[in-house]
Design an enzyme around this catalytic site. Sequence first.
Site, short mmCIF file in Angstrom:
data_model
loop_
_atom_site.label_atom_id
_atom_site.label_comp_id
_atom_site.label_asym_id
_atom_site.label_seq_id
_atom_site.Cartn_x
_atom_site.Cartn_y
_atom_site.Cartn_z
N TYR A 83 0.85 -1.20 0.00
CA TYR A 83 0.00 0.00 0.00
C TYR A 83 0.88 1.25 0.00
O TYR A 83 0.72 2.15 -0.83
CB TYR A 83 -0.93 -0.01 1.22
O1 LIG Z 1 -2.17 6.99 7.73
C1 LIG Z 1 -2.33 6.32 6.71
O2 LIG Z 1 -1.90 6.65 5.64
C2 LIG Z 1 -3.03 5.01 6.81
O3 LIG Z 1 -3.92 5.07 7.95
C3 LIG Z 1 -4.60 3.89 8.22
O4 LIG Z 1 -3.68 2.84 8.50
P1 LIG Z 1 -3.28 2.55 10.01
O5 LIG Z 1 -2.66 3.75 10.64
O6 LIG Z 1 -2.52 1.30 10.02
O7 LIG Z 1 -4.73 2.41 10.68
P2 LIG Z 1 -5.45 1.15 11.32
O8 LIG Z 1 -5.43 0.01 10.42
O9 LIG Z 1 -6.76 1.63 11.79
O10 LIG Z 1 -4.54 0.81 12.58
C4 LIG Z 1 -4.42 1.76 13.64
C5 LIG Z 1 -3.51 1.21 14.69
O11 LIG Z 1 -4.08 0.04 15.28
C6 LIG Z 1 -3.17 -1.02 15.26
N1 LIG Z 1 -3.92 -2.28 15.11
C7 LIG Z 1 -4.56 -2.54 13.96
C8 LIG Z 1 -5.28 -3.70 13.81
C9 LIG Z 1 -5.34 -4.60 14.88
O12 LIG Z 1 -5.96 -5.66 14.82
N2 LIG Z 1 -4.68 -4.29 16.04
C10 LIG Z 1 -3.98 -3.14 16.19
O13 LIG Z 1 -3.39 -2.89 17.24
C11 LIG Z 1 -2.24 -0.73 14.08
O14 LIG Z 1 -0.98 -1.34 14.28
C12 LIG Z 1 -2.16 0.78 14.14
O15 LIG Z 1 -1.18 1.17 15.03
C13 LIG Z 1 -5.45 3.50 7.02
O16 LIG Z 1 -6.10 2.27 7.27
C14 LIG Z 1 -4.63 3.40 5.77
O17 LIG Z 1 -5.51 3.21 4.68
C15 LIG Z 1 -3.79 4.66 5.56
O18 LIG Z 1 -4.60 5.70 5.11
#
Ligand SMILES: O=C(O)[C@H]1O[C@H](OP(=O)(O)OP(=O)(O)OC[C@H]2O[C@@H](n3ccc(=O)[nH]c3=O)[C@H](O)[C@@H]2O)[C@H](O)[C@@H](O)[C@H]1O
Length: 435
Positions: free
Chosen positions: A247
Amino acid sequence: MSQMMHIDNIPSTPGKFKMEKSPYNRLRMHFSLAKLTFWSLVFLGLIFVFFYRSPASSSPVSSDLSRRSLRTSSYGGPAWEMRIKASAKVRSRNGISVLVTGAAGFVGTHVSVALKRRGDGVLGLDNFNDYYDPSLKRARQALLERTGVYVVEGDINDTTLLKKLFDIVPFTHVMHLAAQAGVRYAMENPGSYVHSNIAGLVNVLEICKSVNPQPAIVWASSSSVYGLNTKVPFSEKDRTDQPASLYAATKKAGEEIAHTYNHIYGLSLTGLRFFTVYGPWGRPDMAYFFFTRDILKGKSIPIFEAANHGTVARDFTYIDDIVKGCLAALDTAEKSTGSGGKKKGAAQLRVFNLGNTSPVPVSDLVSILERLLKVKAKRLVMKLPRNGDVPFTHANISSAHKELGYKPTTDLQTGLKKFVRWYLNYYGNGKKSAQ
Ligand SMILES: O=C(O)[C@H]1O[C@H](OP(=O)(O)OP(=O)(O)OC[C@H]2O[C@@H](n3ccc(=O)[nH]c3=O)[C@H](O)[C@@H]2O)[C@H](O)[C@@H](O)[C@H]1O
């Protein structure tokens, strides 16, 4: 006994059914043949039109999209064009006309509503794919329609459709938000990222460079481009050559592609690096959203931690702040300089972080949700899987502040309160639940 036959009793194999003889039979047969020929021609014509206009052939990249609904529905006709014109009509002085791709998405919906409310012309485009529950996208579409925004159902890879939209409306701006989002899903369906974030972006830029006048383009990049960067807070000047997920790699590629189209064709391009955007009408694949669903269901939630029990944190950014950043980017975008596919002079090329400048550990996010939902979460703490996630994000927003007047005002507690209120209302106080 009468031999009269009821319609239900006519044998299903017509060959076994004897036609009644009558003086009118020949004449009836003549008319039936003429009718049959006429309808066969109509049918063949329809098949030809359908295949001729099918977007499948215009996509330059093939990918695993079998489970998704990307087919462009039929379009065209005076009524359709009138809807488009009405939706894109500028109603305020100095207003702009914007094509919003991904309009039925989370950010797309909020940006479209905000533009429409201040009197800009807005036309939405969305393929309504099933990456997450399409009924949520349809509900956003209904909201948009109530606001006066029409969303054309189609894919950004459909060159014919995009050309047609620009024939109908000479958009001054494109807000390009259509994308395959999600960091972890890239391991399951890599092709969908190439299809939307690379091929789709190139297709949008190809159209934009060839229309006259060329629009200015603002598009969604991502905080994930900082990848394994350890220097904090992340500044636009920092290196972005260590993506941790496909991504992130496709968004980074998008930034390079933007540079090329700016350099060769004079397109005005602004990339916005969004930092974990959350809020009402959000995406069910994001942690804050499915944590809410699973806490209410009494299901355990996996909370990732970094090596040596290190904290995983995100610079969660509330949707209203992001919308203000998007509108400011559109308002400060300079005109593209090219025409007829040729550059006439240097054009604007910008990249901005849109974050909150205040990272919050994921375990704190869960504590806030527990308080708001009044339910204790079943926490399942586990090591951050090697699936594309990075341990932390933190935006330096001084550039966006200086150039766009961007100043986020919503902290996580306040923003989640608004999200939870929306969630309980939308899913009927948790009785219905998100998929
Ligand atoms: O800023 C971005 O550009 C991206 O932002 C978002 O990604 P992320 O920041 O990864 O959000 P998100 O999946 O909500 O996980 C949030 C937190 O929960 C943690 N996390 C996640 C899943 C889980 O099961 N457990 C967990 O601890 C995980 O480790 C993380 O620390 C958008 O989805 C992406 O499309 C893109 O736009």
